[in-house]
Write a protein that holds these residues in place. Structure first.
Motif, mmCIF file in Angstrom:
data_model
loop_
_atom_site.group_PDB
_atom_site.id
_atom_site.type_symbol
_atom_site.label_atom_id
_atom_site.label_comp_id
_atom_site.label_asym_id
_atom_site.label_seq_id
_atom_site.Cartn_x
_atom_site.Cartn_y
_atom_site.Cartn_z
ATOM 1 N N GLY A 54 -4.305 -4.447 9.058
ATOM 2 C CA GLY A 54 -5.298 -4.745 8.038
ATOM 3 C C GLY A 54 -6.559 -3.919 8.193
ATOM 4 O O GLY A 54 -7.135 -3.445 7.203
ATOM 5 N N SER A 64 -7.867 -1.094 5.537
ATOM 6 C CA SER A 64 -9.169 -1.330 4.913
ATOM 7 C C SER A 64 -10.102 -0.124 5.045
ATOM 8 O O SER A 64 -10.982 0.069 4.202
ATOM 9 C CB SER A 64 -9.838 -2.555 5.544
ATOM 10 O OG SER A 64 -9.090 -3.719 5.309
ATOM 11 N N GLN A 114 -8.322 -10.701 6.425
ATOM 12 C CA GLN A 114 -8.856 -12.034 6.713
ATOM 13 C C GLN A 114 -7.772 -12.942 7.291
ATOM 14 O O GLN A 114 -8.021 -13.687 8.250
ATOM 15 C CB GLN A 114 -9.432 -12.654 5.430
ATOM 16 C CG GLN A 114 -10.717 -12.019 4.943
ATOM 17 C CD GLN A 114 -11.136 -12.538 3.579
ATOM 18 O OE1 GLN A 114 -10.297 -12.836 2.723
ATOM 19 N NE2 GLN A 114 -12.442 -12.640 3.350
ATOM 20 N N THR A 169 -7.640 -11.968 1.937
ATOM 21 C CA THR A 169 -7.083 -10.624 2.072
ATOM 22 C C THR A 169 -6.174 -10.577 3.296
ATOM 23 O O THR A 169 -6.256 -11.456 4.168
ATOM 24 C CB THR A 169 -8.201 -9.591 2.252
ATOM 25 O OG1 THR A 169 -8.862 -9.827 3.515
ATOM 26 C CG2 THR A 169 -9.210 -9.682 1.122
ATOM 27 N N THR A 208 0.835 -1.208 0.000
ATOM 28 C CA THR A 208 0.000 0.000 0.000
ATOM 29 C C THR A 208 0.867 1.253 0.000
ATOM 30 O O THR A 208 0.607 2.215 -0.733
ATOM 31 C CB THR A 208 -0.922 0.005 1.228
ATOM 32 O OG1 THR A 208 -1.765 -1.149 1.187
ATOM 33 C CG2 THR A 208 -1.776 1.262 1.271
ATOM 34 N N GLN A 232 -2.966 -16.094 2.377
ATOM 35 C CA GLN A 232 -3.185 -15.139 1.296
ATOM 36 C C GLN A 232 -2.871 -15.736 -0.079
ATOM 37 O O GLN A 232 -3.679 -15.635 -1.008
ATOM 38 C CB GLN A 232 -2.322 -13.894 1.524
ATOM 39 C CG GLN A 232 -2.753 -13.062 2.738
ATOM 40 C CD GLN A 232 -1.800 -11.905 3.006
ATOM 41 O OE1 GLN A 232 -1.591 -11.043 2.170
ATOM 42 N NE2 GLN A 232 -1.207 -11.901 4.195
#
Length: 483
Positions: free
Chosen positions: A162, A166, A308, A305, A42, A299
Motif C-alpha cells: 500500500g 501510494s 489504511q 483505502t 493498479t 475496505q
C-alpha cells in the motif's frame, strides 16, 4: 531445566549462521507474494488489461511454486544445499528485476513464473538447511526465527504494498526484493557450510509427472473458486478432480517406491510429521482465509483505502512477533500439543469480535482483537513447524520439508477459496447494508469455526517428542543422500 535437557536444546553457533544466511533471502520470497496481492487493480489499469488477465500475475507465481516444490529434495541430493540455495535465490533475483522492467501483462506474468520457480525451491529448502544444521537441537527456538517471514508476510506485505502504490511506481513492488536477494546471496556464500561434490541422484520421473501436475491443478482450481459460481465452476471443479486423481496416483506410486520416490511418503508413518502436517494445513486455512476477509471488511464495508486497511492489520503482526520467541522455547520443553490447543483457542477468541462487528464498530477494539489473534497465530505456527522435524534422521529432513510446505500451501489456498466463496455468495444475495454486514459476519464465523476445529484436532498431536540422535550428523555435508 536439567543439565541433560539443557544439552539437548543448546544450539550450535554454526546453526544460527545458517539461519541468518537463509532468512534474509527468504524475506524477499514471502513478502513478495503478499505485496503483489494488493496491487492487482493498479497493475490492470497501468498495463491496460483486465483484472481477470492480471490475476495470472499471482496465479502463475502460485502454479510455478506447485511445479518446483516437489523437485527440491532431488535437486538438493544432486547439487547440495548451498549450491541449490544460491541458484534458486539467483533465479528469484533475476525474476524480480525482469518483473520490474515488464512492459505489458504477458511479460509480467512470464517473469512472475520465473520468480515462482526460484521461490518454490527456496521455501522448503530453507527449512531443510536450518533443520539439518540444528542436528535435532533447539528446533523450536530455531523455528521461531525461521517462521517469522511466513507469519508476518501476510500481515506486513499489504502495508508495504500500500505504501509503495501510494507514493511510487508499481515497479518498486519488485525492486524492493533486490536488496534482500543481493545481501542474501552474499550471506549464503559466506555463512552456509560448503557442499560436497556434485553426485548422481536418480530422478523419479513418473512421480514428478504425477505430483507436479496434481499440485498445479489443485492450486489452480482453488485460486478460481472465489469467482462467480464458486466450486461449481468448470475451471474449479475439473482441476480439483484431476488434481485429486493425480495425487492419489502419486500416493500409490510413492508407497511402492518408498525412499526412491520423488517424495518419500513413508515418512508419514512418523506421527509427529503426519499430525503436524494436518494441523499446518488447518493453520494455513485459518491464517490465509481470514487474511482475505479482514482487508475486504475494512475496505468494502468501512470504505478504507488499501493502505489504511493494511495499517489496521499491524497489531496482528505485533502479536505474532511477541509470542513466537517464547512459543519456540516452550515447544522445546513441553512439545506442541498444549501450545497448539492454546494457540488455536486464542485465535478463535481474537477472531470472534469480527463475527459481531459492523460498519461502525470501534477501531481500537478491533485492533486489540487482532493483537490477540496474532498472539495466538504465533503460538500455533512455531510449535507445529518444529514438530514436523522432531525425531527425524538427517537424511529424512528434505522430504519432511516438502511435505510440510505442501500442507501449508494447499491449506492456505483452500482457506482462501472457501471463505471467498462464502463471502462472495452472501454479498451477491445482499440487498442492503445490513445484509452486507451479515455477509462479513458469516465469513468470520467460519473462520472462528476453523480455529475451533484446530483446537479439537490438536489433541491428536503427540506430547513431547525426543529428537533423533542426529546431532553428530550435523557436521556432515548438507547434500547427504536419502537412505
Amino acid at each position: 531445566m536439567s543439565t541433560a535437557q539443557a544439552e539437548t536444546t543448546k544450539i550450535d553457533p554454526a546453526a544460527w549462521r545458517s539461519v541468518w544466511a537463509v532468512l534474509v533471502g527468504a524475506l524477499a520470497v514471502i513478502f513478495d507474494t503478499t505485496i503483489v496481492a494488493v496491487a492487482l487493480h493498479t497493475l490492470a489499469s497501468d498495463l491496460h488489461t483486465s483484472v481477470a488477465t492480471i490475476q495470472w500475475v499471482s496465479t502463475g507465481y502460485l502454479l510455478a511454486l506447485g511445479v518446483t516444490i516437489p523437485l527440491t529434495g532431488w535437486a538438493q541430493r544432486l547439487l547440495g544445499a548451498k549450491r541449490l540455495w544460491i541458484i534458486a535465490l539467483s533465479i528469484f533475483l533475476v525474476g524480480s528485476i525482469l518483473s520490474s522492467l515488464a512492459w505489458d501483462a504477458p511479460s509480467l506474468i512470464t517473469f512472475r513464473v520465473v520468480q515462482g520457480v526460484g521461490g518454490g525451491v527456496m521455501l522448503p529448502l530453507m527449512s531443510t538447511i536450518v533443520m539439518q544444521a540444528a542436528g535435532g537441537k533447539g528446533i523450536g527456538q530455531i523455528m521461531s526465527v525461521v517462521s517469522l517471514p511466513a507469519v508476518l508476510g501476510p500481515i506486513l506485505g499489504p502495508v508495504i504494498g500500500g505504501i509503495i502504490l501510494s507514493h511510487l511506481h508499481w515497479s518498486w513492488l519488485f525492486w524492493v526484493n533486490v536488496p534482500f536477494c543481493v545481501v542474501g546471496l552474499v550471506l549464503a556464500a559466506i555463512m552456509l557450510p560448503k557442499d560436497g561434490p556434485v553426485r548422481r541422484a536418480p530422478f523419479d520421473l513418473v512421480g514428478f509427472v504425477l505430483m507436479a501436475p496434481a499440485l498445479v491443478a489443485l492450486l489452480d482450481g482453488l485460486s478460481n473458486a472465489g469467482k462467480d459460481g464458486g466450486f461449481t465452476r468448470g475451471d474449479v471443479l475439473w482441476p480439483l478432480i484431476i488434481g485429486l486423481v493425480l495425487l492419489a496416483a502419486f500416493v500409490a506410486w510413492a508407497l511402492r517406491r518408498k525412499a526412491r520416490a520423488l517424495v518419500d511418503l513413508m515418512l508419514l508413518r512418523h506421527w509427529p510429521l503426519s499430525s503436524s502436517s494436518l494441523l499446518l494445513l488447518l493453520s494455513g486455512i485459518t491464517l490465509y482465509g481470514a487474511m482475505l476477509v479482514l482487508p475486504l471488511y475494512f475496505q468494502q464495508l468501512r470504505g478504507m483505502t488499501p493502505l489504511q486497511a493494511g495499517l489496521l492489520l499491524i497489531p496482528q503482526g505485533v502479536g505474532t512477533f511477541v509470542s513466537r520467541t517464547f512459543a519456540g522455547r516452550l515447544s522445546d520443553r513441553v512439545g506442541a500439543r498444549w501450545l497448539a490447543i492454546t494457540g488455536f483457542a486464542i485465535v478463535a477468541l481474537g477472531t470472534l469480535p469480527y463475527a459481531f462487528a459492523g460498519q461502525h464498530t470501534n477501531e481500537v477494539w478491533l485492533m486489540a482483537a487482532l493483537l490477540v489473534r496474532g498472539f495466538g497465530l504465533g503460538i500455533v505456527t512455531v510449535p507445529l513447524m518444529a514438530l514436523a522435524f522432531r525425531g527425524l534422521e538427517r537424511a529424512e529432513v528434505p522430504d519432511a520439508s516438502i511435505i510440510s510446505r505442501i500442507a501449508t500451501q494447499v491449506g492456505g489456498a483452500f482457506g482462501t477459496a472457501v471463505l471467498a466463496v462464502i463471502l462472495e455468495g452472501a454479498l451477491k444475495a445482499a440487498t442492503s447494508s445490513a445484509d452486507a454486514v451479515a455477509a462479513f459476519q458469516g465469513a468470520f464465523w467460519w473462520s472462528v469455526g476453523f480455529a475451533a476445529v484446530g483446537v479439537g484436532l490438536s489433541f491428536l498431536l503427540p506430547g513431547q517428542v525426543k529428537s533423533a540422535a542426529a546431532a553428530p550428523a550435523a557436521a556432515a555435508g548438507s547434500g547427504a543422500a536419502k537412505a
